[in-house]
Design an enzyme around this catalytic site. Structure first.
Site, PDB file in Angstrom:
ATOM      1  N   SER A   1      49.397  -3.251  64.009  1.00  0.00           N
ATOM      2  CA  SER A   1      49.501  -4.371  63.098  1.00  0.00           C
ATOM      3  C   SER A   1      50.978  -4.700  62.819  1.00  0.00           C
ATOM      4  CB  SER A   1      48.724  -4.066  61.809  1.00  0.00           C
ATOM      5  OG  SER A   1      48.551  -5.206  61.031  1.00  0.00           O
TER       6      SER A   1
ATOM      7  N   GLU B   1      39.541 -11.027  65.435  1.00  0.00           N
ATOM      8  CA  GLU B   1      40.598 -10.935  64.432  1.00  0.00           C
ATOM      9  C   GLU B   1      41.577 -12.099  64.543  1.00  0.00           C
ATOM     10  OE1 GLU B   1      43.606  -7.814  64.910  1.00  0.00           O
ATOM     11  OE2 GLU B   1      42.374  -6.960  66.494  1.00  0.00           O
TER      12      GLU B   1
ATOM     13  N   HIS C   1      40.114  -6.064  63.344  1.00  0.00           N
ATOM     14  CA  HIS C   1      41.444  -5.474  63.214  1.00  0.00           C
ATOM     15  C   HIS C   1      41.323  -3.986  62.879  1.00  0.00           C
ATOM     16  CE1 HIS C   1      45.754  -5.855  62.567  1.00  0.00           C
ATOM     17  NE2 HIS C   1      45.644  -5.130  61.471  1.00  0.00           N
TER      18      HIS C   1
END
Length: 321
Positions: A161, A258, A288
């Protein structure tokens, strides 16, 4: 600058993994559990619940943990019993640059370390809003150099991320400064990386309903907190806009459900066009952070195996190869 959208999914360097029937059942249950909280985690108040979620990932047997300070940055080591000497993984945790901690991510990173057969260090880089851009990038650069000062000869960079964005930014920085005598990373693996803080990817619209965690307004506030009036197109903040020529091999994994899907697709499209050994793995039906479902989904198991094999291969190579 015009970037292709989902056309990358048809490319030879991109692989789409179908959703298994068993995983579909798990994902249905997960969505029912998390959807009531979609988009509701805001600011520093979300740090404790975010860490609580990440701390649920159980570490595999045979991995020990040790608090340490590398390059002036505190963090945690994850040391598998089978760790090879002098080869290290630098793992940069996620949390939209505002949340996350090395301690909370230990369980997840322990799986990666064990699969790769290498010790992994997770730095507690500084977070926004207390320490906005470029504090996090400065910290991970210092930590990267500190690993070599501590005796590492081969370092692979991994991030998820926001940590994936930091990892790709660090990769570009290390590559551009290698001529000054800095060692190159042997590779990078990023999981659902944040590569474009202008949030211009098509998937912010096309995956808005499919993504069970994030909404645009929520992320815009987190990004604003991090950038602190810095342009979102700054390559140090958004690696999509950086110079990608000459990078070491890069592997990118992302869920198809996502809002960050296009951040991954467009980055790999650009990297391949720049001559980088880069590949993209898209996991159908996965949200995610799906690697944190290790032990519960086929997708997480398969992705972890691929990541571990790739890192083991690159970390066993001679430096500079």
């Amino acid at each position: 600058m015009d970037f292709p959208k989902h056309s990358s999914l048809l490319a030879s360097w991109a692989t789409t993994h179908p959703l298994t029937s068993a995983d579909a059942v798990v994902m249905t249950g997960l969505r029912e559990m998390v959807l009531p909280m979609k988009g509701k985690m805001h600011g520093i108040a979300a740090r404790a619940p975010f860490d609580a979620i990440m701390s649920r990932v159980q570490a595999p047997a045979g991995v020990t943990f040790e608090a340490d300070n590398v390059g002036g940055v505190a963090g945690w080591w994850c040391r598998p019993a089978n760790a090879r000497a002098d080869a290290v993984i630098l793992h940069l945790h996620g949390g939209w640059y505002n949340w996350g901690s090395a301690h909370a991510f230990r369980g997840l990173v322990a799986h990666i370390a064990a699969s790769a057969g290498a010790a992994a260090f997770i730095p507690d880089y500084r977070l926004a809003p207390e320490s906005p851009f470029p504090a996090a990038g400065d910290d991970v650069q210092a930590c990267y150099e500190g690993l070599f000062q501590r005796g590492a000869s081969r370092v692979a960079i991994v991030g998820d991320s926001a940590g994936g964005g930091l990892a790709l930014g660090l990769l570009a920085w290390a590559t551009s400064t290698a001529r000054m005598g800095r060692s190159l990373p042997v590779a990078a693996v990023v999981l659902s990386p944040v590569t474009d803080l202008t949030l211009s990817g098509e998937s912010w619209n096309s995956r808005a309903d499919a993504d069970p965690y994030f909404v645009r307004a929520q992320v815009e506030a987190l990004v604003e907190s991090y950038l602190d009036e810095q342009a979102g197109t700054d390559p140090l903040a958004s690696p999509l806009y950086g110079v990608l020529q000459g990078l070491p091999p890069v592997r990118v994994h992302v869920g198809n459900d996502e809002v960050l899907l296009d951040d991954a697709c467009r980055y790999v499209t650009r990297a391949v066009a720049a001559g980088v050994d880069a590949t993209l793995d898209v996991w159908e039906g996965m949200p995610h952070g799906f690697l944190s479902t290790i032990g519960r989904t086929d997708a997480a198991t398969s992705a972890l195996e691929a990541i571990g094999n790739f890192l083991a291969l690159r970390l066993s190579a001679e430096p500079g190869r």
